[in-house]
Design a protein around this motif. Structure first.
Motif, PDB file in Angstrom:
ATOM      1  N   PRO A 498       0.821  -1.224   0.000  1.00 35.86           N
ATOM      2  CA  PRO A 498       0.000   0.000   0.000  1.00 35.86           C
ATOM      3  C   PRO A 498       0.850   1.268   0.000  1.00 35.86           C
ATOM      4  O   PRO A 498       0.489   2.277  -0.620  1.00 35.86           O
ATOM      5  CB  PRO A 498      -0.815  -0.127   1.288  1.00 35.86           C
ATOM      6  CG  PRO A 498      -0.837  -1.586   1.597  1.00 35.86           C
ATOM      7  CD  PRO A 498       0.497  -2.096   1.142  1.00 35.86           C
ATOM      8  N   ARG A 499       1.982   1.211   0.674  1.00 41.51           N
ATOM      9  CA  ARG A 499       2.851   2.397   0.716  1.00 41.51           C
ATOM     10  C   ARG A 499       3.605   2.577  -0.603  1.00 41.51           C
ATOM     11  O   ARG A 499       3.917   3.704  -0.995  1.00 41.51           O
ATOM     12  CB  ARG A 499       3.800   2.296   1.900  1.00 41.51           C
ATOM     13  CG  ARG A 499       3.049   2.387   3.240  1.00 41.51           C
ATOM     14  CD  ARG A 499       3.992   2.642   4.395  1.00 41.51           C
ATOM     15  NE  ARG A 499       4.643   1.416   4.840  1.00 41.51           N
ATOM     16  CZ  ARG A 499       5.693   1.392   5.661  1.00 41.51           C
ATOM     17  NH1 ARG A 499       6.219   2.524   6.093  1.00 41.51           N
ATOM     18  NH2 ARG A 499       6.218   0.236   6.035  1.00 41.51           N
ATOM     19  N   VAL A 500       3.865   1.484  -1.296  1.00 39.91           N
ATOM     20  CA  VAL A 500       4.454   1.588  -2.634  1.00 39.91           C
ATOM     21  C   VAL A 500       3.466   2.286  -3.578  1.00 39.91           C
ATOM     22  O   VAL A 500       3.857   3.112  -4.409  1.00 39.91           O
ATOM     23  CB  VAL A 500       4.831   0.190  -3.165  1.00 39.91           C
ATOM     24  CG1 VAL A 500       5.143   0.234  -4.656  1.00 39.91           C
ATOM     25  CG2 VAL A 500       6.030  -0.351  -2.400  1.00 39.91           C
ATOM     26  N   ARG A 501       2.186   1.968  -3.441  1.00 40.06           N
ATOM     27  CA  ARG A 501       1.167   2.653  -4.254  1.00 40.06           C
ATOM     28  C   ARG A 501       1.203   4.161  -3.994  1.00 40.06           C
ATOM     29  O   ARG A 501       1.166   4.973  -4.930  1.00 40.06           O
ATOM     30  CB  ARG A 501      -0.227   2.102  -3.947  1.00 40.06           C
ATOM     31  CG  ARG A 501      -0.466   0.691  -4.441  1.00 40.06           C
ATOM     32  CD  ARG A 501      -1.886   0.211  -4.133  1.00 40.06           C
ATOM     33  NE  ARG A 501      -2.085  -1.171  -4.549  1.00 40.06           N
ATOM     34  CZ  ARG A 501      -2.444  -1.543  -5.778  1.00 40.06           C
ATOM     35  NH1 ARG A 501      -2.676  -0.609  -6.701  1.00 40.06           N
ATOM     36  NH2 ARG A 501      -2.583  -2.810  -6.077  1.00 40.06           N
ATOM     37  N   GLU A 502       1.277   4.540  -2.727  1.00 43.53           N
ATOM     38  CA  GLU A 502       1.303   5.959  -2.379  1.00 43.53           C
ATOM     39  C   GLU A 502       2.559   6.636  -2.920  1.00 43.53           C
ATOM     40  O   GLU A 502       2.496   7.742  -3.482  1.00 43.53           O
ATOM     41  CB  GLU A 502       1.222   6.127  -0.865  1.00 43.53           C
ATOM     42  CG  GLU A 502       1.417   7.542  -0.351  1.00 43.53           C
ATOM     43  CD  GLU A 502       0.276   8.478  -0.686  1.00 43.53           C
ATOM     44  OE1 GLU A 502       0.416   9.691  -0.414  1.00 43.53           O
ATOM     45  OE2 GLU A 502      -0.750   8.023  -1.230  1.00 43.53           O
ATOM     46  N   LEU A 503       3.704   5.974  -2.779  1.00 40.73           N
ATOM     47  CA  LEU A 503       4.947   6.567  -3.255  1.00 40.73           C
ATOM     48  C   LEU A 503       4.971   6.683  -4.779  1.00 40.73           C
ATOM     49  O   LEU A 503       5.572   7.615  -5.328  1.00 40.73           O
ATOM     50  CB  LEU A 503       6.143   5.742  -2.786  1.00 40.73           C
ATOM     51  CG  LEU A 503       6.479   5.807  -1.298  1.00 40.73           C
ATOM     52  CD1 LEU A 503       7.638   4.876  -0.972  1.00 40.73           C
ATOM     53  CD2 LEU A 503       6.824   7.227  -0.875  1.00 40.73           C
ATOM     54  N   THR A 504       4.307   5.762  -5.452  1.00 39.53           N
ATOM     55  CA  THR A 504       4.266   5.831  -6.917  1.00 39.53           C
ATOM     56  C   THR A 504       3.326   6.937  -7.371  1.00 39.53           C
ATOM     57  O   THR A 504       3.625   7.686  -8.308  1.00 39.53           O
ATOM     58  CB  THR A 504       3.828   4.479  -7.500  1.00 39.53           C
ATOM     59  OG1 THR A 504       4.685   3.451  -6.991  1.00 39.53           O
ATOM     60  CG2 THR A 504       3.911   4.484  -9.017  1.00 39.53           C
ATOM     61  N   PHE A 505       2.199   7.101  -6.694  1.00 42.26           N
ATOM     62  CA  PHE A 505       1.284   8.189  -7.033  1.00 42.26           C
ATOM     63  C   PHE A 505       1.941   9.545  -6.789  1.00 42.26           C
ATOM     64  O   PHE A 505       1.827  10.473  -7.603  1.00 42.26           O
ATOM     65  CB  PHE A 505      -0.004   8.080  -6.223  1.00 42.26           C
ATOM     66  CG  PHE A 505      -0.942   9.243  -6.426  1.00 42.26           C
ATOM     67  CD1 PHE A 505      -1.784   9.289  -7.527  1.00 42.26           C
ATOM     68  CD2 PHE A 505      -0.968  10.298  -5.533  1.00 42.26           C
ATOM     69  CE1 PHE A 505      -2.632  10.369  -7.737  1.00 42.26           C
ATOM     70  CE2 PHE A 505      -1.809  11.382  -5.723  1.00 42.26           C
ATOM     71  CZ  PHE A 505      -2.653  11.412  -6.830  1.00 42.26           C
TER      72      PHE A 505
END
Length: 512
Positions: A498-505
């Motif tokens: 989930p944090r990878v999703r945030e960092l990618t966004f």
């Protein structure tokens, strides 16, 4: 209202300004950085003193068209060999009084990023933007039909505009036309609307002065001039300033939409969906009130959810002010200063207005709204970023974030784990240790571009970001980090993805 601008005369004036080297950089060099900054605060005497008795074209036009100071007609004719002083009069920019030319408007050079010339030279392109005389030139408060020039808010919105191609853009509340000019760099046709005929005259003049076609102007409020039409982009720096609806409070057209509180922004948000083509994006600046304990961003969320057309939303609150600070800001903006007649009365009118609605805070920020191509919203992001700074590259950052969001929305966790990512080139890491400690107490990732975010991360996420070099898939990296940290790989995946999703966004990571 200005006269209808003449195409050939605008071309002659542009040629004269070019010949004079009439650029923002040349003027700043001529009167110095301190005087240049003072002009933005309404002080023109430092710049005038720095020019002294210079009679070259740059100095004469700087005094006349930027500082709003009368100049000798002979000097103006020498400086404008094609258009002459008579040309300024025909365009409605000046009048001749005996041997003097008196300005009726300002024409200021404005640097902008030219997307066709990326790299170190991208800021060298220039516009010339005409608008009404400011408080310094007028020597007092602004008239209510004042047409504002390029300021901080308009530059913010111009920098936020998505720099990706589209067919049609709508600019609501065009003012002097800066957003329409900016949009035209990326779209084929722009419809610019305003409730002020004078503002639309400036928009037409500025388009011709800068040799830009494809901008159509229409008179009217909000979406009235475009009933039944759809656009790929809608941009607006609307008259969102909250103004008391009582007698003797000036209602400046450039900032006051004639509604109560933040209703003009609410009306835009709830009405924009039907004018967006599927996949179309609207971007605007706005204010929102915190009322009766309900935070302003939650009220904005309610407006979005009330839209008859479902919308994606990304709303950033850039700053917030208490009622008194807000009142003082906008009373000063109209040219009424502390200690002058009426200042305290106007501030009290604002405070009474806020008290009537139980307003405790006013937020300011950016709204990005999108009509999903398939009709199903997937983005609902409402955040406070009081350290955020909008720059020339922020529009590209927003476009990349939307692209990343759409790609991420189509991936489940297994597919994300199979993806290969790269850490963005502007990301740096800082580690803070207590004296003598081997392990850091704080690990921080910082973003050099975009919104300049700073995030505290744990060792696992820091290791993953550091290992994203475009070689191995995210899942493979997480498994390796789990072995290194001696933790369960499945639990680490559940924590990190989930944090990878945030960092990618947010632009810390990108797809390889």
């Amino acid at each position: 209202m200005l006269p209808e601008p003449d195409t050939d005369l605008c071309r002659d004036l542009a040629a004269d300004l070019h010949s004079a080297g009439f650029t923002a950089e040349a003027l700043r060099d001529a009167w110095g950085p301190a005087a240049d900054d003072a002009i933005a605060r309404g002080l023109r005497s430092p710049a005038s003193r720095a020019l002294g008795d210079r009679g070259d074209a740059l100095a004469v036009l700087g005094r006349l068209l930027v500082l709003g100071m009368p100049q000798a007609a002979a000097s103006v004719d020498r400086s404008l060999s094609r258009a002459g002083a008579a040309g300024l009069v025909r365009l409605g920019l000046a009048e001749i009084d005996g041997d003097e030319v008196r300005p009726l408007a300002v024409v200021r050079p404005q640097s902008y990023a030219d997307a066709s010339r990326p790299g170190r030279d991208e800021m060298t392109a220039q516009w010339w933007i005409a608008s009404d005389l400011d408080e310094a030139a007028l020597g007092g408060p602004l008239p209510e039909d004042h047409v504002l020039g390029v300021g901080g808010a308009s530059l913010t919105l111009a920098g936020l505009q998505l720099p990706t191609p589209a067919e049609r853009t709508l600019d609501i509340g065009a003012g002097c036309g800066i957003q329409a000019l900016r949009a035209r760099a990326h779209v084929s046709h722009v419809v610019a609307t305003d409730i002020s005929p004078r503002a639309l005259s400036f928009t037409r003049l500025n388009a011709l002065l800068n040799g830009i076609d494809g901008i159509e102007v229409r008179l009217g409020s909000l979406f009235e001039p475009v009933a039944g039409e759809e656009f790929d982009r809608i941009v607006s720096n609307p008259p969102f300033v909250i103004t008391p609806r009582v007698a003797d409070v000036p209602a400046y057209e450039y900032r006051d939409g004639g509604m109560v509180g933040d209703d003009v922004v609410a009306a835009f948000v709830t009405g924009v969906g039907e004018h967006l083509a599927p996949g179309g994006v609207a971007q605007l600046l706005g204010n929102w009130e915190t009322r009766d304990g309900m935070p302003g961003l939650e009220r904005v969320r309610g407006w979005v959810e009330s839209s008859p057309v479902p919308l994606d939303a990304w709303v950033v609150e850039r700053e917030s002010l208490d009622p008194l600070s807000y009142a003082e800001l906008w009373v000063r903006d109209g040219g009424t200063l502390p200690g002058t007649p009426g200042f305290a009365r106007l501030v009290d009118a604002w405070l009474d207005d806020f008290a009537a609605r139980a307003v405790t805070e006013v937020g300011f920020g950016y709204l990005l709204l999108r009509r999903p191509a398939d009709g199903s919203p997937t983005l609902a992001r409402y955040e406070t970023l009081h350290t955020a700074l909008a720059g020339e590259g922020l529009g590209a950052h927003l476009a990349a974030a939307l692209e990343a969001h759409d790609r991420l929305s189509a991936l489940d966790d297994a597919e994300l784990a199979a993806s290969v990512l790269l850490v963005a080139a502007d990301v740096t890491e800082a580690r803070h240790h207590l004296p003598g400690a081997e392990d850091p107490t704080v690990i921080e990732l910082r973003q050099g571009g975009g919104f300049g975010r700073a995030l505290g991360v744990d060792p696992g996420l820091a290791a993953l970001v550091g290992a994203c070099d475009g070689d191995l898939a995210v899942g493979v990296l997480i498994d390796a980090i789990a072995d290194l940290l001696e933790v369960d790989a499945g639990a680490l995946r559940a924590d990190l993805l989930p944090r990878v999703r945030e960092l990618t966004f947010t632009g810390f990571l990108r797809f390889a």
